[in-house]
Design a protein around this motif. Structure first.
Motif, PDB file in Angstrom:
ATOM      1  N   ALA A 106       0.844  -1.198   0.000  1.00  0.00           N
ATOM      2  CA  ALA A 106       0.000   0.000   0.000  1.00  0.00           C
ATOM      3  C   ALA A 106       0.878   1.246   0.000  1.00  0.00           C
ATOM      4  O   ALA A 106       1.601   1.506   0.969  1.00  0.00           O
ATOM      5  N   TYR A 107       0.800   2.002  -1.080  1.00  0.00           N
ATOM      6  CA  TYR A 107       1.533   3.256  -1.182  1.00  0.00           C
ATOM      7  C   TYR A 107       0.634   4.425  -0.784  1.00  0.00           C
ATOM      8  O   TYR A 107       1.107   5.458  -0.339  1.00  0.00           O
ATOM      9  N   SER A 108      -0.654   4.232  -0.968  1.00  0.00           N
ATOM     10  CA  SER A 108      -1.681   5.184  -0.544  1.00  0.00           C
ATOM     11  C   SER A 108      -2.992   4.421  -0.575  1.00  0.00           C
ATOM     12  O   SER A 108      -3.052   3.268  -1.041  1.00  0.00           O
ATOM     13  N   THR A 109      -4.071   5.044  -0.102  1.00  0.00           N
ATOM     14  CA  THR A 109      -5.360   4.364  -0.155  1.00  0.00           C
ATOM     15  C   THR A 109      -5.854   4.192  -1.585  1.00  0.00           C
ATOM     16  O   THR A 109      -6.733   3.386  -1.851  1.00  0.00           O
ATOM     17  N   GLU A 110      -5.278   4.961  -2.519  1.00  0.00           N
ATOM     18  CA  GLU A 110      -5.647   4.826  -3.932  1.00  0.00           C
ATOM     19  C   GLU A 110      -4.680   3.919  -4.691  1.00  0.00           C
ATOM     20  O   GLU A 110      -4.912   3.611  -5.864  1.00  0.00           O
ATOM     21  N   ASP A 111      -3.611   3.500  -4.050  1.00  0.00           N
ATOM     22  CA  ASP A 111      -2.594   2.689  -4.725  1.00  0.00           C
ATOM     23  C   ASP A 111      -2.240   1.488  -3.849  1.00  0.00           C
ATOM     24  O   ASP A 111      -1.280   1.502  -3.083  1.00  0.00           O
ATOM     25  N   ILE A 112      -3.063   0.443  -3.944  1.00  0.00           N
ATOM     26  CA  ILE A 112      -2.875  -0.793  -3.182  1.00  0.00           C
ATOM     27  C   ILE A 112      -2.649  -1.918  -4.182  1.00  0.00           C
ATOM     28  O   ILE A 112      -3.532  -2.232  -4.989  1.00  0.00           O
ATOM     29  N   ARG A 113      -1.466  -2.510  -4.145  1.00  0.00           N
ATOM     30  CA  ARG A 113      -1.062  -3.482  -5.158  1.00  0.00           C
ATOM     31  C   ARG A 113      -1.063  -4.881  -4.549  1.00  0.00           C
ATOM     32  O   ARG A 113      -0.285  -5.181  -3.638  1.00  0.00           O
ATOM     33  N   LEU A 114      -1.948  -5.744  -5.069  1.00  0.00           N
ATOM     34  CA  LEU A 114      -2.114  -7.080  -4.522  1.00  0.00           C
ATOM     35  C   LEU A 114      -0.896  -7.961  -4.806  1.00  0.00           C
ATOM     36  O   LEU A 114      -0.257  -7.857  -5.855  1.00  0.00           O
ATOM     37  N   LEU A 115      -0.617  -8.845  -3.847  1.00  0.00           N
ATOM     38  CA  LEU A 115       0.445  -9.846  -3.978  1.00  0.00           C
ATOM     39  C   LEU A 115      -0.192 -11.222  -4.157  1.00  0.00           C
ATOM     40  O   LEU A 115      -1.372 -11.412  -3.829  1.00  0.00           O
ATOM     41  N   PRO A 116       0.562 -12.200  -4.638  1.00  0.00           N
ATOM     42  CA  PRO A 116       0.001 -13.554  -4.776  1.00  0.00           C
ATOM     43  C   PRO A 116      -0.417 -14.116  -3.417  1.00  0.00           C
ATOM     44  O   PRO A 116       0.233 -13.880  -2.392  1.00  0.00           O
ATOM     45  N   ARG A 117      -1.500 -14.866  -3.420  1.00  0.00           N
ATOM     46  CA  ARG A 117      -1.962 -15.510  -2.196  1.00  0.00           C
ATOM     47  C   ARG A 117      -1.049 -16.678  -1.831  1.00  0.00           C
ATOM     48  O   ARG A 117      -0.471 -17.328  -2.694  1.00  0.00           O
ATOM     49  N   VAL A 118      -0.953 -16.933  -0.524  1.00  0.00           N
ATOM     50  CA  VAL A 118      -0.122 -18.021  -0.011  1.00  0.00           C
ATOM     51  C   VAL A 118      -0.958 -18.834   0.969  1.00  0.00           C
ATOM     52  O   VAL A 118      -1.756 -18.271   1.729  1.00  0.00           O
ATOM     53  N   THR A 119      -0.783 -20.136   0.972  1.00  0.00           N
ATOM     54  CA  THR A 119      -1.479 -20.997   1.928  1.00  0.00           C
ATOM     55  C   THR A 119      -1.036 -20.666   3.350  1.00  0.00           C
ATOM     56  O   THR A 119       0.154 -20.480   3.614  1.00  0.00           O
ATOM     57  N   THR A 120      -1.978 -20.580   4.264  1.00  0.00           N
ATOM     58  CA  THR A 120      -1.675 -20.244   5.656  1.00  0.00           C
ATOM     59  C   THR A 120      -1.091 -21.444   6.386  1.00  0.00           C
ATOM     60  O   THR A 120      -1.736 -22.495   6.465  1.00  0.00           O
ATOM     61  N   PRO A 121       0.133 -21.336   6.925  1.00  0.00           N
ATOM     62  CA  PRO A 121       0.675 -22.403   7.783  1.00  0.00           C
ATOM     63  C   PRO A 121       0.000 -22.326   9.163  1.00  0.00           C
ATOM     64  O   PRO A 121       0.414 -21.570  10.034  1.00  0.00           O
ATOM     65  N   ALA A 153      -4.631  -1.669   5.113  1.00  0.00           N
ATOM     66  CA  ALA A 153      -3.854  -0.608   4.460  1.00  0.00           C
ATOM     67  C   ALA A 153      -4.214   0.759   5.030  1.00  0.00           C
ATOM     68  O   ALA A 153      -3.329   1.561   5.355  1.00  0.00           O
ATOM     69  N   VAL A 154      -5.521   1.036   5.149  1.00  0.00           N
ATOM     70  CA  VAL A 154      -5.958   2.325   5.703  1.00  0.00           C
ATOM     71  C   VAL A 154      -5.427   2.494   7.117  1.00  0.00           C
ATOM     72  O   VAL A 154      -4.930   3.556   7.495  1.00  0.00           O
ATOM     73  N   LEU A 155      -5.506   1.427   7.910  1.00  0.00           N
ATOM     74  CA  LEU A 155      -5.042   1.476   9.297  1.00  0.00           C
ATOM     75  C   LEU A 155      -3.531   1.718   9.362  1.00  0.00           C
ATOM     76  O   LEU A 155      -3.045   2.539  10.136  1.00  0.00           O
ATOM     77  N   GLY A 156      -2.783   1.001   8.520  1.00  0.00           N
ATOM     78  CA  GLY A 156      -1.339   1.157   8.530  1.00  0.00           C
ATOM     79  C   GLY A 156      -0.884   2.511   8.037  1.00  0.00           C
ATOM     80  O   GLY A 156      -0.001   3.153   8.632  1.00  0.00           O
ATOM     81  N   LEU A 157      -1.497   2.997   6.967  1.00  0.00           N
ATOM     82  CA  LEU A 157      -1.133   4.317   6.435  1.00  0.00           C
ATOM     83  C   LEU A 157      -1.473   5.419   7.419  1.00  0.00           C
ATOM     84  O   LEU A 157      -0.713   6.384   7.564  1.00  0.00           O
ATOM     85  N   ALA A 158      -2.611   5.261   8.125  1.00  0.00           N
ATOM     86  CA  ALA A 158      -2.989   6.272   9.118  1.00  0.00           C
ATOM     87  C   ALA A 158      -1.991   6.315  10.254  1.00  0.00           C
ATOM     88  O   ALA A 158      -1.708   7.382  10.813  1.00  0.00           O
ATOM     89  N   SER A 159      -1.424   5.154  10.592  1.00  0.00           N
ATOM     90  CA  SER A 159      -0.467   5.116  11.706  1.00  0.00           C
ATOM     91  C   SER A 159       0.803   5.893  11.394  1.00  0.00           C
ATOM     92  O   SER A 159       1.486   6.396  12.303  1.00  0.00           O
ATOM     93  N   LEU A 160       1.142   6.006  10.119  1.00  0.00           N
ATOM     94  CA  LEU A 160       2.367   6.711   9.733  1.00  0.00           C
ATOM     95  C   LEU A 160       2.247   8.211   9.927  1.00  0.00           C
ATOM     96  O   LEU A 160       3.250   8.910  10.069  1.00  0.00           O
ATOM     97  N   SER A 161       1.000   8.704   9.897  1.00  0.00           N
ATOM     98  CA  SER A 161       0.802  10.142  10.035  1.00  0.00           C
ATOM     99  C   SER A 161       0.495  10.569  11.467  1.00  0.00           C
ATOM    100  O   SER A 161       0.353  11.756  11.743  1.00  0.00           O
ATOM    101  N   ASP A 162       0.322   9.578  12.354  1.00  0.00           N
ATOM    102  CA  ASP A 162       0.012   9.905  13.758  1.00  0.00           C
ATOM    103  C   ASP A 162       1.224  10.513  14.474  1.00  0.00           C
ATOM    104  O   ASP A 162       2.371  10.166  14.173  1.00  0.00           O
TER     105      ASP A 162
END
Length: 303
Positions: A17-32, A294-303
């Motif tokens: 997540a670079y911004s709330t308008e720029d969220i780039r999905l990664l390949p899914r992985v099986t959960t261990p 993403a929204v939660l993480g990006l907001a934390s950077l500005s706190d």
């Protein structure tokens, strides 16, 4: 840039997540699910694959973090259940880590870029396999440090008489151990139990909704009872929180007819008279857990 994950019992979804308008999905992985070392390895590999070092890692989980001790309750992933997940992952990954409940991430997504954008108080509702929720005020998640706020589905408050004319509804046992929770009565499985109770026939929740939309008498009775059971507790939540919008996600939210009926019933029972829709379909239909993280993480950077 932050690295965010939506971690379920089957797969781990990731995104940059670079911004709330720029969220780039990664390949899914099986959960261990049963191996914490392997679980950390998946997250660490994602960090190492980033072209630039993430500023933090933000995670959505189908569980709850106890704000008193940081322990995570995640029944479907044994290797992280009972851990201080934030602290453990910060040591393992060498980055700041945010861990939030998936319903909280859902409402963060709706408040940030979805149906709740522009509203000061947003109460997000999940109506699906379970009944859950989350609360955002002034862009801040009430459960910023973990906790159970927003879990309106769990308390023995379900009415024992509902519908017109009133039908007797026994206090169904809930997965949380209590009886008479909204979760047990009004989730997708709860809707099916209601229909079987009222009509002694088994139908899936989708079948019940489809039959109701087609004018079926039995399904219409079931939905009347379901909406009556849901509306009063949700109206109380709106009165207590002052929410001016209630975005709804989960499988049952796919029926606009059901949401419209619930909206009408809730607005007739709240103190504030609202002429516009209050209970509405969520707008972040694709990957709301990731978007919320993403929204939660990006907001934390500005706190």
């Amino acid at each position: 840039m932050i690295l965010c994950f939506d971690i379920g019992g089957t797969t781990i979804k990731g995104a940059l997540a670079y911004s709330t308008e720029d969220i780039r999905l990664l390949p899914r992985v099986t959960t261990p699910k049963d191996d914490f070392t392997a679980f950390v390895g998946v997250l660490r590999q994602a960090v190492e694959d980033c072209e630039t070092k993430p500023e933090c890692v933000s995670i959505s989980i189908a569980g709850v973090v106890d704000e008193d001790n940081g322990w995570a309750t995640v029944a479907n992933i044994p290797c992280i259940h009972g851990r201080d997940l934030k602290a453990d992952l910060e040591v393992e990954l060498g980055l700041p880590v945010i861990v939030a409940n998936d319903a909280d991430c859902f409402v963060m997504a709706e408040a940030g870029i979805g149906a709740g954008k522009g509203h000061r108080v947003v109460f997000g509702v999940i109506l699906g396999t379970g009944v859950g929720g989350g609360l955002v005020i002034d862009g801040k998640l009430i459960n910023a440090n973990g906790g159970f706020a927003g879990e309106w589905g769990h308390a023995p408050v379900a009415a024992t008489q509902a519908g017109n004319p009133p039908a007797h509804i026994p206090p169904f046992r809930c997965g949380c151990g209590l009886h008479g929770c909204i979760d047990a009565t009004c989730s997708a499985r709860g809707l099916e139990k209601l229909h079987e109770l009222l009509h002694q026939e088994e139908k899936s929740s989708q079948q019940i909704i489809d039959l109701w939309c087609a004018g079926d008498e039995k399904a219409t009775r079931t939905i009347d009872v379901e909406v009556d059971l849901l509306a009063s507790p949700l109206a109380l939540v709106v009165n207590v929180t002052g929410a001016s919008i209630v975005p709804v996600g989960g499988g049952l939210s796919n029926s606009q007819e059901l949401l419209s009926a619930l909206d009408e019933a809730v607005r007739s029972r709240v103190l504030r008279k609202i002429s516009r829709p209050l209970v509405v379909k969520a707008q972040c239909a694709i990957e709301p857990g990731l978007v919320g993280a993403a929204v939660l993480g990006l907001a934390s950077l500005s706190d």
